[in-house]
Design a protein around this motif. Structure first.
Motif, PDB file in Angstrom:
ATOM      1  N   SER A 104      48.380  35.137  50.014  1.00 23.55           N
ATOM      2  CA  SER A 104      47.272  35.293  49.060  1.00 23.55           C
ATOM      3  C   SER A 104      45.933  34.834  49.619  1.00 23.55           C
ATOM      4  CB  SER A 104      47.575  34.554  47.758  1.00 23.55           C
ATOM      5  OG  SER A 104      48.762  35.038  47.182  1.00 23.55           O
ATOM      6  N   CYS A 105      45.729  35.056  50.912  1.00 21.49           N
ATOM      7  CA  CYS A 105      44.464  34.634  51.531  1.00 21.49           C
ATOM      8  C   CYS A 105      43.302  35.548  51.140  1.00 21.49           C
ATOM      9  CB  CYS A 105      44.607  34.553  53.045  1.00 21.49           C
ATOM     10  SG  CYS A 105      44.795  36.148  53.874  1.00 21.49           S
ATOM     11  N   GLY A 106      43.601  36.815  50.811  1.00 18.74           N
ATOM     12  CA  GLY A 106      42.562  37.741  50.390  1.00 18.74           C
ATOM     13  C   GLY A 106      41.857  38.487  51.496  1.00 18.74           C
ATOM     14  N   ALA A 120      41.112  49.053  47.386  1.00 17.11           N
ATOM     15  CA  ALA A 120      42.420  49.426  46.845  1.00 17.11           C
ATOM     16  C   ALA A 120      43.409  48.274  46.838  1.00 17.11           C
ATOM     17  CB  ALA A 120      42.993  50.595  47.654  1.00 17.11           C
ATOM     18  N   ILE A 121      42.947  47.053  47.100  1.00 20.61           N
ATOM     19  CA  ILE A 121      43.852  45.905  47.126  1.00 20.61           C
ATOM     20  C   ILE A 121      43.411  44.898  46.083  1.00 20.61           C
ATOM     21  CG2 ILE A 121      44.842  44.076  48.537  1.00 20.61           C
ATOM     22  CD1 ILE A 121      44.218  45.829  51.002  1.00 20.61           C
ATOM     23  N   LEU A 122      44.365  44.546  45.213  1.00 22.34           N
ATOM     24  CA  LEU A 122      44.078  43.661  44.104  1.00 22.34           C
ATOM     25  C   LEU A 122      45.079  42.521  44.056  1.00 22.34           C
ATOM     26  CD1 LEU A 122      43.649  46.417  41.365  1.00 22.34           C
ATOM     27  CD2 LEU A 122      41.833  45.327  42.687  1.00 22.34           C
ATOM     28  N   ALA A 123      44.677  41.393  43.487  1.00 19.27           N
ATOM     29  CA  ALA A 123      45.614  40.297  43.263  1.00 19.27           C
ATOM     30  C   ALA A 123      46.603  40.749  42.199  1.00 19.27           C
ATOM     31  CB  ALA A 123      44.864  39.052  42.807  1.00 19.27           C
ATOM     32  N   ASP A 124      47.868  40.521  42.457  1.00 23.16           N
ATOM     33  CA  ASP A 124      48.918  40.981  41.543  1.00 23.16           C
ATOM     34  C   ASP A 124      49.068  40.042  40.374  1.00 23.16           C
ATOM     35  OD1 ASP A 124      50.929  42.656  40.649  1.00 23.16           O
ATOM     36  OD2 ASP A 124      52.465  41.694  41.860  1.00 23.16           O
TER      37      ASP A 124
END
Length: 56
Positions: free
Chosen positions: A40-42, A52-56
């Motif tokens: 979860s470094c981002g 297109a990438i999001l925290a779940d």
């Protein structure tokens, strides 16, 4: 919290190249993040050109 790649992904590979723990791979012509490896470094979300990438 692991990150997730949405259907907006263009499969450019920018995220995979930058992931420090190699949690991203290609699966069925789409990038995929292994939630067990993701720290979860981002970093992936920061480099995604289409967001297109999001925290779940």
């Amino acid at each position: 919290m692991a990150y997730k790649i949405t259907d907006d992904c263009t499969n450019c590979g920018a995220c995979e190249a930058e992931c420090p723990v190699e949690a991203i791979s290609e699966k069925d012509d789409h990038r995929w993040i292994d939630p067990d490896q993701c720290t979860s470094c981002g970093t992936c979300a920061e480099v995604c050109p289409v967001e297109a990438i999001l925290a779940d």
